[in-house]
Motif scaffolding. Structure first.
Motif, PDB file in Angstrom:
ATOM      1  N   MET A 140       0.818  -1.213   0.000  1.00 15.03           N
ATOM      2  CA  MET A 140       0.000   0.000   0.000  1.00 15.03           C
ATOM      3  C   MET A 140       0.858   1.271   0.000  1.00 15.03           C
ATOM      4  N   THR A 141       2.002   1.192   0.691  1.00 13.30           N
ATOM      5  CA  THR A 141       2.925   2.341   0.694  1.00 13.30           C
ATOM      6  C   THR A 141       3.372   2.619  -0.736  1.00 13.30           C
ATOM      7  N   GLY A 142       3.612   1.529  -1.492  1.00 13.42           N
ATOM      8  CA  GLY A 142       4.027   1.665  -2.884  1.00 13.42           C
ATOM      9  C   GLY A 142       3.000   2.431  -3.696  1.00 13.42           C
ATOM     10  N   ILE A 143       1.734   2.114  -3.485  1.00 10.26           N
ATOM     11  CA  ILE A 143       0.660   2.804  -4.210  1.00 10.26           C
ATOM     12  C   ILE A 143       0.657   4.285  -3.847  1.00 10.26           C
ATOM     13  N   TRP A 144       0.809   4.565  -2.559  1.00 18.70           N
ATOM     14  CA  TRP A 144       0.839   5.951  -2.108  1.00 18.70           C
ATOM     15  C   TRP A 144       1.992   6.723  -2.726  1.00 18.70           C
ATOM     16  N   ILE A 145       3.175   6.095  -2.748  1.00 20.46           N
ATOM     17  CA  ILE A 145       4.358   6.790  -3.313  1.00 20.46           C
ATOM     18  C   ILE A 145       4.119   7.087  -4.789  1.00 20.46           C
ATOM     19  N   ALA A 146       3.620   6.068  -5.523  1.00 21.33           N
ATOM     20  CA  ALA A 146       3.376   6.257  -6.958  1.00 21.33           C
ATOM     21  C   ALA A 146       2.321   7.332  -7.198  1.00 21.33           C
ATOM     22  N   ARG A 147       1.261   7.310  -6.392  1.00 19.05           N
ATOM     23  CA  ARG A 147       0.207   8.313  -6.556  1.00 19.05           C
ATOM     24  C   ARG A 147       0.742   9.713  -6.242  1.00 19.05           C
ATOM     25  N   PHE A 148       1.584   9.787  -5.230  1.00 23.28           N
ATOM     26  CA  PHE A 148       2.153  11.082  -4.849  1.00 23.28           C
ATOM     27  C   PHE A 148       3.076  11.600  -5.954  1.00 23.28           C
ATOM     28  N   GLN A 149       3.888  10.684  -6.515  1.00 25.38           N
ATOM     29  CA  GLN A 149       4.783  11.087  -7.613  1.00 25.38           C
ATOM     30  C   GLN A 149       3.964  11.571  -8.809  1.00 25.38           C
ATOM     31  N   ASN A 150       2.866  10.842  -9.091  1.00 27.58           N
ATOM     32  CA  ASN A 150       1.987  11.251 -10.183  1.00 27.58           C
ATOM     33  C   ASN A 150       1.390  12.638  -9.921  1.00 27.58           C
ATOM     34  N   LEU A 151       1.027  12.881  -8.663  1.00 26.23           N
ATOM     35  CA  LEU A 151       0.431  14.177  -8.300  1.00 26.23           C
ATOM     36  C   LEU A 151       1.443  15.309  -8.458  1.00 26.23           C
ATOM     37  N   ILE A 152       2.670  15.043  -8.064  1.00 28.14           N
ATOM     38  CA  ILE A 152       3.723  16.058  -8.179  1.00 28.14           C
ATOM     39  C   ILE A 152       3.947  16.408  -9.660  1.00 28.14           C
ATOM     40  N   ARG A 153       3.927  15.358 -10.524  1.00 26.01           N
ATOM     41  CA  ARG A 153       4.148  15.593 -11.957  1.00 26.01           C
ATOM     42  C   ARG A 153       2.942  16.262 -12.608  1.00 26.01           C
ATOM     43  N   LYS A 154       1.758  16.006 -12.061  1.00 24.66           N
ATOM     44  CA  LYS A 154       0.537  16.531 -12.684  1.00 24.66           C
ATOM     45  C   LYS A 154      -0.350  17.164 -11.607  1.00 24.66           C
ATOM     46  N   PRO A 155       0.086  18.311 -11.071  1.00 23.61           N
ATOM     47  CA  PRO A 155      -0.675  18.873  -9.948  1.00 23.61           C
ATOM     48  C   PRO A 155      -1.811  19.806 -10.385  1.00 23.61           C
ATOM     49  N   THR A 156      -1.986  19.969 -11.702  1.00 24.18           N
ATOM     50  CA  THR A 156      -2.907  20.974 -12.238  1.00 24.18           C
ATOM     51  C   THR A 156      -4.309  20.884 -11.630  1.00 24.18           C
ATOM     52  N   VAL A 157      -4.856  19.661 -11.569  1.00 24.70           N
ATOM     53  CA  VAL A 157      -6.238  19.521 -11.112  1.00 24.70           C
ATOM     54  C   VAL A 157      -6.402  20.036  -9.684  1.00 24.70           C
ATOM     55  N   LEU A 158      -5.503  19.591  -8.807  1.00 24.76           N
ATOM     56  CA  LEU A 158      -5.609  19.992  -7.400  1.00 24.76           C
ATOM     57  C   LEU A 158      -5.457  21.502  -7.261  1.00 24.76           C
ATOM     58  N   ILE A 159      -4.447  22.056  -7.949  1.00 24.30           N
ATOM     59  CA  ILE A 159      -4.202  23.496  -7.846  1.00 24.30           C
ATOM     60  C   ILE A 159      -5.395  24.274  -8.399  1.00 24.30           C
ATOM     61  N   MET A 160      -5.856  23.851  -9.597  1.00 20.81           N
ATOM     62  CA  MET A 160      -6.963  24.573 -10.247  1.00 20.81           C
ATOM     63  C   MET A 160      -8.215  24.568  -9.380  1.00 20.81           C
ATOM     64  N   MET A 161      -8.561  23.396  -8.858  1.00 21.85           N
ATOM     65  CA  MET A 161      -9.797  23.292  -8.078  1.00 21.85           C
ATOM     66  C   MET A 161      -9.707  24.096  -6.778  1.00 21.85           C
ATOM     67  N   THR A 162      -8.521  24.105  -6.163  1.00 26.43           N
ATOM     68  CA  THR A 162      -8.356  24.872  -4.929  1.00 26.43           C
ATOM     69  C   THR A 162      -8.430  26.371  -5.233  1.00 26.43           C
ATOM     70  N   VAL A 163      -7.701  26.797  -6.274  1.00 27.05           N
ATOM     71  CA  VAL A 163      -7.686  28.217  -6.624  1.00 27.05           C
ATOM     72  C   VAL A 163      -9.089  28.681  -7.044  1.00 27.05           C
ATOM     73  N   MET A 164      -9.766  27.830  -7.838  1.00 25.09           N
ATOM     74  CA  MET A 164     -11.120  28.181  -8.290  1.00 25.09           C
ATOM     75  C   MET A 164     -12.057  28.385  -7.092  1.00 25.09           C
ATOM     76  N   THR A 165     -11.938  27.494  -6.102  1.00 25.08           N
ATOM     77  CA  THR A 165     -12.791  27.623  -4.908  1.00 25.08           C
ATOM     78  C   THR A 165     -12.515  28.948  -4.220  1.00 25.08           C
ATOM     79  N   LEU A 166     -11.217  29.236  -4.012  1.00 26.89           N
ATOM     80  CA  LEU A 166     -10.847  30.461  -3.309  1.00 26.89           C
ATOM     81  C   LEU A 166     -11.337  31.697  -4.069  1.00 26.89           C
ATOM     82  N   VAL A 167     -11.082  31.699  -5.375  1.00 30.34           N
ATOM     83  CA  VAL A 167     -11.429  32.870  -6.186  1.00 30.34           C
ATOM     84  C   VAL A 167     -12.947  33.059  -6.242  1.00 30.34           C
ATOM     85  N   MET A 168     -13.660  31.972  -6.580  1.00 28.70           N
ATOM     86  CA  MET A 168     -15.111  32.091  -6.750  1.00 28.70           C
ATOM     87  C   MET A 168     -15.790  32.462  -5.432  1.00 28.70           C
ATOM     88  N   ALA A 169     -15.386  31.806  -4.347  1.00 29.02           N
ATOM     89  CA  ALA A 169     -16.017  32.098  -3.055  1.00 29.02           C
ATOM     90  C   ALA A 169     -15.704  33.533  -2.633  1.00 29.02           C
TER      91      ALA A 169
END
Lengths: 369, 309
Positions: A1-30
Motif C-alpha cells: 500500500m505504501t508503494g501505491i501511495w508513493i506512486a500516486r504522490f509522484q503522479n500528483l507532483i508531476r501533474k498537480p494541475t487539477v488539485l491546484i486549479m480546483m483549490t484556486v477556483m474555490t478560493l477565487v469564486m467564493a
C-alpha cells in the motif's frame, strides 16, 4: 500500500494541475461571489414615522445579519443614484421600496424578511385595533401557554427562522462543488489502472483487493480533504471570515462529505468503461447536484416542490445543510447527526455496490479480445 | 510445470476458450499462435491466475492454483499486451514502484532496478519520463517491470505489437537471451517468425480451441504434402481467379495486392496449367516462386485463413 501511495504522490507532483486549479477556483469564486465580510450586509434604511415601519425596522435589527444605517428617503435616493453597489430600503406605513442594482440572493432574502416583518406587524396592529393592547397581550400569553403543551418536532430540512450569510453560502457552495471534481478525478485513477493493466500487475504481485482499493481510495480521500482544509483555513485565518464558532465542526462535516463523494465516484466509475465517460458523467452530475443541493443558492428561496424533493439525491445537500446549521444557525454537531449519518450510510452502500460492480468489470476487460 | 486441463472460459454467453489442454515444462519456450480474437489473452489470464476459468483447472507443480495462486505468482512474470506503466513517472520510478509492490526495498531494490535497466537497454534513459519514450522503449520497460522479482517463468502477450522493426529485433534478441539463460517462456504472437525464432513447442489456437500443437518440425510435417506457389502480376483478374479455382478446387487462393498465393497438394504439377490459364485470361505473370512449407502455411492449411487476417 505504501508503494501505491508513493506512486500516486509522484503522479500528483508531476501533474498537480487539477488539485491546484480546483483549490484556486474555490478560493477565487467564493471570494468574488461571497466576499470575506463578517457576515453582515450594509443596508441604508429610511423610515417614516408610522408604527408599522418602525416595527419592521426593529425586526430587521433583531435579524442581526445586517449592518443598518438610518437615513432620510431623499438622501437614500441620492446615494442610490451615485453608488451602484448600495442597497437601501424605504419603509412606509403601507409599502416599502428596495433599492438595489442587482437581484442577488441577499436582496431576495432581505425582501423575504421585510415582507414577513410587515405581515407580522400588520397582524399585531389589527389585533390591537380590534381588541386593544390587552387583546394582544392575551393572545401572546395564550400562544405561550399552548406552546408549553406542544410536542416539539423539527424536520431535518426546516428551520424556524431563515438565516443567511452570503459569505458562508458562497464559501461552502463552491468548496463542496469543486472538491467533487478533485476527488472524482483522483478516484478515476483506479479505472485508468484497470484499463492500462497496472491493476493486474499489482494483483499478480499478490496485493490483496483490500490493499489495492484502500491504497487508491485513501489517497483520493486525503487529497480531497486537504483541499477543503486549505480553503477553510485560508478563509478563516487569512481572510477572517466569520464562522460563528463552528469552524472545527465544519471540518468534521467536511471529512464525512469527502467520504460520500469518494464513494459516489467509485459508483460512477463502476458504471463506465473509460475515464472520459466517467469525466462526462461527473461533470454533468456535479453541476446538477450543486444546483439541487443548494450550493449556488439557498434552498429556502426555491419554490419548486419538484426541485426541493430532488435535494435528497444530492451529496452536496447533506454537507451544505450541516455546515450552515453548525455555523449560521450556531447549532451543535448533534443537531446535524441525521445528515452526517445519512452521508455515512449512503457512502457505505455506494462503496459496496461500486466495488462489486468494478470487480465484475475487471473480468469483462479480459473479454475484450 | 504449468498445466492447463480442459480449460474453458465463458463471458456471459460467449465461450472464448474451449476445453484447452496445455503443458509448459521448466526451461521450455512455448509459443501460442493465433489470430486476433482466438482466445490467447484469456488463456494467458487464466494460466497466470488473473481470470477464474468457467471450467477446467490450472495446475502449478501438480497443485491447483484456484485456491492458492501464491506459489505460481512468486515465480511468474507477466508482460501484458498493454503498456502497463505510469506515463508521468520516469523509467526508474516505474520500476521502483513495481519492485516495491513485490516487496523489494532498499539496496536490493536499487540493485535489481539497475540490473533490469541494463538488461532492457534503458540505463541511459532511466530518469526520463515514460510518456516521452518511443513505442519500442515503452515495450522494453513493460518487459522490465515483469523481471524485477527474478521470475523463473515469463508469460509474454504479444510484446512487439505496434513497434518499429529495430525495437522489435532488440526485444526478440533480449527474449532469446532469457530463453538461453534457462527461463521458461510462454510467448503469444500473431507473428510467425517471432514464434519460430523463440519457441521449441508451438500451440496453434483458433476460435477458442487448440487446433494443433508440436515442435516446429512436427507442425510443418502437417503440410509436408502441400506446396505454396507465390505468383506476381500487375493485375489478377476475377476471371483468372475463378478459372484457377475451377481447375484446382482443393487449392487455397489468397490475393494480397499484386501477389497471389496458392496452397495445394504436392501431387499436382500446376505451373504449366497456371501459366496457360493466365494467358487465356490476359494476366501477365512476372514471377512465380514455389515455396517450402512455413508455419504460416500450417496455419493457412489448418484454418483456411492467414494468421493476420
Amino acid at each position: 500500500m505504501t508503494g501505491i501511495w508513493i506512486a500516486r504522490f509522484q503522479n500528483l507532483i508531476r501533474k498537480p494541475t487539477v488539485l491546484i486549479m480546483m483549490t484556486v477556483m474555490t478560493l477565487v469564486m467564493a471570494y468574488l461571489v461571497g466576499g470575506t465580510s463578517n457576515g453582515k450586509m450594509s443596508v441604508s434604511v429610511a423610515v417614516d414615522d408610522s408604527e408599522l415601519s418602525i416595527a419592521v425596522l426593529e425586526r430587521l435589527k433583531e435579524e442581526g445579519g445586517y449592518s443598518l444605517k438610518e437615513t432620510t428617503e431623499e438622501e437614500l435616493k441620492q446615494k442610490a443614484k451615485e453608488d451602484i453597489r448600495m442597497i437601501g430600503i424605504v419603509l412606509k406605513e403601507a409599502s416599502y421600496t428596495i433599492f438595489s442594482a442587482s437581484d442577488s440572493d441577499s436582496v431576495r432574502n432581505l425582501t423575504l424578511i421585510v415582507e414577513s416583518a410587515y405581515s407580522d406587524a400588520s397582524f399585531k396592529q389589527q389585533v390591537i385595533l380590534a381588541g386593544g393592547e390587552s387583546a394582544w397581550s392575551d393572545l401572546e400569553v395564550s400562544l405561550q401557554e399552548k406552546q408549553a403543551f406542544l410536542l416539539q418536532t423539527e424536520a431535518m430540512d426546516e428551520s424556524e427562522v431563515f438565516r443567511y450569510d452570503n459569505a458562508l453560502q458562497s464559501l461552502f457552495g463552491f468548496m463542496l462543488f469543486f472538491v467533487f471534481y478533485t476527488v472524482s478525478i483522483n478516484v478515476q485513477f483506479i479505472l485508468d489502472d484497470k484499463r492500462t493493466g497496472v491493476w493486474n500487475r499489482l494483483k499478480l504481485a499478490s496485493i490483496s483487493r483490500f490493499q489495492l482499493y484502500f491504497g487508491h481510495l485513501s489517497f483520493s480521500y486525503i487529497i480531497g480533504f486537504v483541499q477543503m482544509l486549505l480553503v477553510l483555513f485560508v478563509f478563516r485565518y487569512v481572510l477572517g471570515t466569520n464562522m460563528y464558532d463552528g469552524f472545527w465542526k465544519v471540518i468534521i462535516i467536511a471529512a464525512f462529505y469527502v467520504l460520500l463523494v469518494m464513494a459516489f465516484s467509485v459508483f460512477v466509475i463502476s458504471l463506465v468503461k473509460t475515464v472520459s465517460q466517467s469525466s462526462i458523467i461527473i461533470s454533468l452530475v456535479a453541476v446538477a447536484f450543486a444546483m439541487i443541493g443548494g450550493a449556488y443558492w439557498p434552498l429556502e428561496i426555491v419554490q419548486s416542490e419538484g426541485l426541493l424533493a430532488m435535494k435528497w439525491i444530492s451529496p452536496i445537500y447533506y454537507a451544505m445543510e450541516s455546515m450552515k446549521r453548525v455555523t449560521v444557525y450556531e447549532g451543535t454537531l448533534s443537531s446535524v447527526w441525521t445528515y452526517v449519518s445519512m452521508m455515512v450510510g449512503i457512502a457505505v452502500v455506494l462503496l459496496v455496490v461500486g466495488i462489486t460492480l468494478l470487480e465484475k468489470r475487471t473480468e469483462r476487460y479480459h473479454s475484450s479480445e | 510445470m504449468l498445466q492447463a486441463i480442459s480449460l474453458s472460459k465463458k463471458f456471459k454467453t460467449k465461450e472464448v476458450v474451449r476445453e484447452i489442454n496445455m503443458e509448459l515444462l521448466a526451461g521450455e519456450s512455448v509459443g501460442l499462435l493465433g489470430p486476433n480474437g482466438a482466445g490467447k489473452s484469456t488463456t494467458i489470464s487464466m494460466l497466470s491466475s488473473l481470470v477464474i476459468p468457467t471450467s477446467g483447472d490450472v495446475l502449478w507443480n501438480d497443485k491447483s492454483i484456484s485456491k492458492n495462486p501464491e506459489p505460481l505468482r512468486k515465480t511468474l512474470g507477466v508482460v501484458p499486451q498493454e503498456i502497463a506503466l505510469y506515463p508521468e513517472l520516469s523509467a526508474r520510478e516505474n520500476l521502483a514502484f513495481f519492485g516495491r509492490i513485490y516487496g523489494l526495498k532498499g539496496e536490493l531494490l536499487e540493485t535489481r532496478i539497475t540490473e533490469v535497466l541494463k538488461k532492457i537497454g534503458l540505463s541511459d534513459r532511466q530518469k526520463d519520463i515514460v510518456k516521452t519514450f518511443s513505442g519500442g522503449m515503452k515495450r522494453r520497460l513493460n518487459i522490465g517491470a515483469a523481471l524485477l522479482h527474478k521470475p523463473s517463468m515469463l508469460i509474454m502477450d504479444e510484446p512487439t505489437v505496434g513497434i518499429d522493426p529495430q525495437s522489435r529485433t532488440y526485444i526478440l534478441e533480449t527474449v532469446k537471451q532469457f530463453v538461453e539463460e534457462g527461463m521458461t517462456l510462454l510467448y503469444t504472437s500473431h507473428y510467425m517468425e517471432e514464434v519460430e525464432m523463440l519457441c521449441d513447442k508451438i500451440y496453434i489456437m483458433d476460435q477458442g480451441r487448440i487446433i494443433a500443437y508440436g515442435t516446429k518440425e512436427e507442425l510443418k510435417e502437417l503440410v509436408s504434402d502441400n506446396q505454396t506457389i507465390e505468383l506476381k502480376a500487375d493485375l489478377f483478374t476475377a476471371n483468372f481467379e475463378k478459372a484457377l479455382g475451377e481447375r484446382f478446387p482443393k487449392a487455397t487462393l489468397r490475393i494480397e495486392e499484386k501477389i497471389l498465393t496458392i496452397s495445394m497438394s504436392k501431387s499436382e504439377e500446376p505451373l504449366a496449367t497456371i501459366f496457360a490459364i493466365a494467358a487465356a485470361n490476359n494476366v501477365v505473370i512476372t514471377s512465380a516462386i514455389v515455396k517450402v512449407p512455413s508455419l504460416e502455411d500450417v496455419f493457412l492449411h489448418l484454418t483456411g485463413k492467414a494468421l493476420r487476417d
